[in-house]
Design an enzyme around this catalytic site. Structure first.
Site, short mmCIF file in Angstrom:
data_model
loop_
_atom_site.label_atom_id
_atom_site.label_comp_id
_atom_site.label_asym_id
_atom_site.label_seq_id
_atom_site.Cartn_x
_atom_site.Cartn_y
_atom_site.Cartn_z
N GLU A 166 0.51 -1.29 0.03
CA GLU A 166 0.39 -0.14 0.17
C GLU A 166 0.93 1.18 0.02
O GLU A 166 0.38 2.11 0.40
CB GLU A 166 -1.00 -0.15 1.07
CG GLU A 166 -2.27 -1.33 1.02
CD GLU A 166 -2.29 -1.14 2.06
OE1 GLU A 166 -2.81 -0.30 2.84
OE2 GLU A 166 -3.76 -1.98 2.43
N GLU A 177 -5.62 -9.17 0.81
CA GLU A 177 -6.46 -8.47 1.16
C GLU A 177 -7.97 -8.23 0.87
O GLU A 177 -7.75 -7.38 0.25
CB GLU A 177 -5.62 -7.17 2.80
CG GLU A 177 -4.53 -7.11 3.08
CD GLU A 177 -4.11 -5.91 3.52
OE1 GLU A 177 -5.11 -5.40 3.87
OE2 GLU A 177 -2.64 -5.23 3.54
#
Ligand SMILES: *[C@@H]1O[C@H](CO)[C@@H](O)[C@H](O)[C@H]1NC(C)=O
Ligand SMILES: *[C@@H]1O[C@H](CO)[C@@H](O)[C@H](O)[C@H]1NC(C)=O
Ligand SMILES: *[C@@H]1O[C@H](CO)[C@@H](O)[C@H](O)[C@H]1NC(C)=O
Ligand SMILES: *[C@@H]1O[C@H](CO)[C@@H](O)[C@H](O)[C@H]1NC(C)=O
Length: 618
Positions: free
Chosen positions: A131, A242
């Site tokens: 991220e 995720e």
């Protein structure tokens, strides 16, 4: 983005590869910040393998190779994985600069020296970063998500890792990157896609709180995020690194944490779409030891100690029922207008907005474990180092596309009737684990008259590569100083115009880009809807710079060129607005204003049939 091809390829990879990985995410520290040690990792890995009602959760994603609390000692997760026959999606923390990457590489090298082929046999793939691109995006910054890294930095680190494993037993392992799906669909990050062997995507409908995100819409929101990542990923395989739904915590807009909703999400998204079809790392096995975070995503609760990890889940994880239900729910796209409006979110064009909530949340969940995954040393290094994000800020492709370079030519506007897909739009892709986007998006009853085709004869329909707008900003003369921010709808009326920003990736250079507008019949839409009244058309102006979420009626950038538009907009037509050489690496803003009394409000969506403004590339 090679839309159709990539879908087929991704599907092939998923079905043909010998093994489809299935597992959970594992932080380097527990919820009180204590390092997770080898025996605790082993207890977690064993619990995952023995989770009641499941089988095959034998892979583990970690965020850092460095054992928490050390400078560059290999993570205890590695030995634990070897001991429990668990495969690893290795992670290296990429937002703390070169010093920290050097420490990650030192840990990698030490693990290779210590365990050699045994280690290599356990490695599924390597993710450089988590991220990082999200954290330098506007929403990441607004949400104080922490230090990130730009596409050049991440690509460079990917190169360093590939170099480091050359001539070691790990040679040939896929080296990729994990980010939010919204980062992947941002054309400015395409260098990372180019550098990566695989794309790891994170998506959480729970956090998409600017949208209709009740559990009823969660499946379609997830699917849209996944499909858009697959479309952006070109021929690179997409792993879901995720996703999950919380069992407890605060409501986020319409999303309510509960074990029952978590089970629905597990059944529909996990059992119905991902498990054993797409490499998947669920968020998460356990996050409640010793303290229960809010929200909490764990499928098991806390045991009495770090090594006592329950195998009895908080809800029923058996896929038995779900696997027969899920295909139905997948195809049960809303038919009624009511349902359509809530599902529209799922088909959103959405780069910008989703991120807002989603990412921030991700940081507080997945990435907080990631943050905790960094050692004290590396955190300090991160804070002390010159900001990686400032280093990264030199990298984004030039945006704006102002001035000289425009070679767009205005075409006479032509229209073609769109029919429904005769024989049904092809939905086979979804069966093979790829995207559910049909390979035939629009079937025309008549070919485009050759005069209206783009210079190179590109189709106006979305039958090949295309770009969708990454930002839609309405501006209203009734509220000339009010910034309405990002929208999923295009609104074109006598009071309101909409600006559409397109990010044209550098990979489109040398090709022909054509701005098209598609307005199918309402009956052809499955996940979108529109309202159309009045009579008239619209006019498209290319702006000298793109819109931002702050753009108001009074602050619309200057017009670079007027591209014209159709005099009469009626349903069931597609319109070629303009065509010219693609200006890769630019972000282009087009402002669309009504002529006559046209009043059109539609949900921009590429699910069949696609509706709205697109740039086709050929
Ligand atoms: C797109 O990516 C670039 C490079 O990572 C970043 O600077 C920019 O803020 C991103 N845009 C959005 C809207 O997230
Ligand atoms: C993240 O930023 C967006 C946009 O400013 C905001 O709506 C959202 O509430 C923020 N999320 C958090 C967790 O702060
Ligand atoms: C879980 O669901 C399956 C399928 O409906 C059922 O067979 C099983 O008994 C359930 N397990 C529990 C513990 O309720
Ligand atoms: C977007 O368009 C759909 C379809 O016309 C409509 O139902 C919805 O209310 C619109 N949303 C906004 C915010 O205008």
């Amino acid at each position: 983005m090679h839309f159709l091809q990539s879908t087929a390829l991704a599907a092939t990879v998923a079905t043909v590869s010998a093994q489809v990985y299935k597992g959970f995410n594992y932080g380097a520290s527990d919820s009180a910040g204590a390092p997770v040690t080898q025996d605790a990792f082993e207890a977690q890995f064993n619990a995952a393998k023995n989770l009641v009602g499941t089988s095959g959760f034998t892979s583990a994603r970690i965020f850092t190779l460095i054992q928490a609390g050390t400078t560059n000692t290999p993570s205890d997760a590695i030995q634990a994985a070897i001991n429990t026959d668990t495969s690893l999606l290795l992670g290296l923390w990429a937002s703390a600069g070169q010093t920290n990457i050097d420490n990650e590489l030192a840990a990698l090298s030490a693990a290779i020296s210590a365990n050699g082929q045994q280690f290599a046999d356990a490695v599924a793939a390597i993710s450089v970063g988590s991220e990082d691109l999200y954290r330098i995006s506007p929403t990441g910054i607004e949400n104080m998500s922490g230090v990130g890294a730009g596409p050049d930095v991440v690509s460079n680190f990917i190169g360093q890792v590939k170099q480091a494993i050359t001539n070691t037993p790990l040679a040939g392992k896929p080296v990729g990157h994990v980010d939010t799906w919204t980062a992947w669909v941002n054309g400015s990050n395409s260098a990372v896609i180019d550098a990566a062997d695989f794309i790891g995507t994170d998506a959480y409908p729970y956090f998409q709180d600017t949208m209709a995100n009740s559990i009823d819409d969660a499946y379609s929101l997830f699917l849209s995020a996944y499909d858009q990542t697959v479309a952006a990923a070109g021929n690179k395989p997409v792993w879901v690194t995720e996703t999950g739904w919380p069992v407890s915590g605060d409501n986020r807009n319409l999303a309510e944490p509960s074990t029952s909703n978590a089970q629905t999400y597990w059944d529909q998204v996990g059992c119905g779409k991902l498990f054993d079809q797409v490499n998947t790392y669920w968020f998460t096995l356990q996050d409640a030891f010793p303290n229960t975070p809010s929200p909490s995503f764990g499928v098991v609760g806390a045991g009495s100690s770090a090594v006592d990890v329950p195998t009895n889940p908080l809800y029923n994880l058996s896929c038995t029922d779900a696997s027969s239900e899920a295909p139905a729910s997948a195809s049960a796209l809303p038919a009624s207008a009511d349902q359509a409006s809530s599902a529209q979110a799922g088909g959103n064009n959405g780069a910008q907005r989703q991120n807002t909530a989603e990412q921030s949340g991700q940081f507080s969940t997945g990435s907080s474990s990631a943050a905790k995954a960094t050692t004290a040393a590396s955190t300090t290094a991160a804070q002390g180092a010159p900001s990686p994000s400032s280093a990264a800020s030199v990298t984004p492709s030039p945006v704006g596309g102002q001035g000289s370079g425009s070679t767009e030519t205005v075409q006479s506007t032509n229209t073609v009737t769109i029919s429904s897909c005769p024989g049904g739009c092809d939905k086979t892709a979804s069966v093979t684990g790829g995207s559910s986007v049909p390979s035939t998006l629009i079937t025309k009853t008549s070919a485009l008259p050759s005069a209206s085709a783009a210079p190179s004869g590109c189709p106006a329909s979305l039958s090949g590569t295309f770009e969708y707008p990454h930002l839609i900003v309405p501006v209203s003369k009734d509220q000339p100083d009010s910034a309405q921010g990002t929208s999923f709808n295009g609104t074109i009326s006598s009071s309101t115009s909409s600006i559409f920003n397109f990010d044209i990736p550098t990979s489109d250079n040398g090709k022909t880009c054509t701005l098209v507008f598609l307005l199918p019949e309402q009956s052809q839409l499955t996940t979108s809807a529109y309202s159309l009244s009045g009579s008239g058309g619209f006019d498209v102006e290319r702006l000298t710079s793109p819109a931002t979420e702050q753009t108001t009626y009074n602050s619309v950038p200057d017009v670079q060129s007027d591209l014209g538009g159709p005099a009469d907009v009626v349903a069931g037509q597609e319109f070629v607005i303009a065509s010219g050489a693609c200006q890769g690496g630019t972000r282009i803003g087009y402002k669309v204003s009504a002529t006559g009394s046209l009043d059109l409000n539609y949900f921009q969506d590429y699910n069949p049939s696609p509706i709205g403004f697109y740039v086709t590339v050929c």
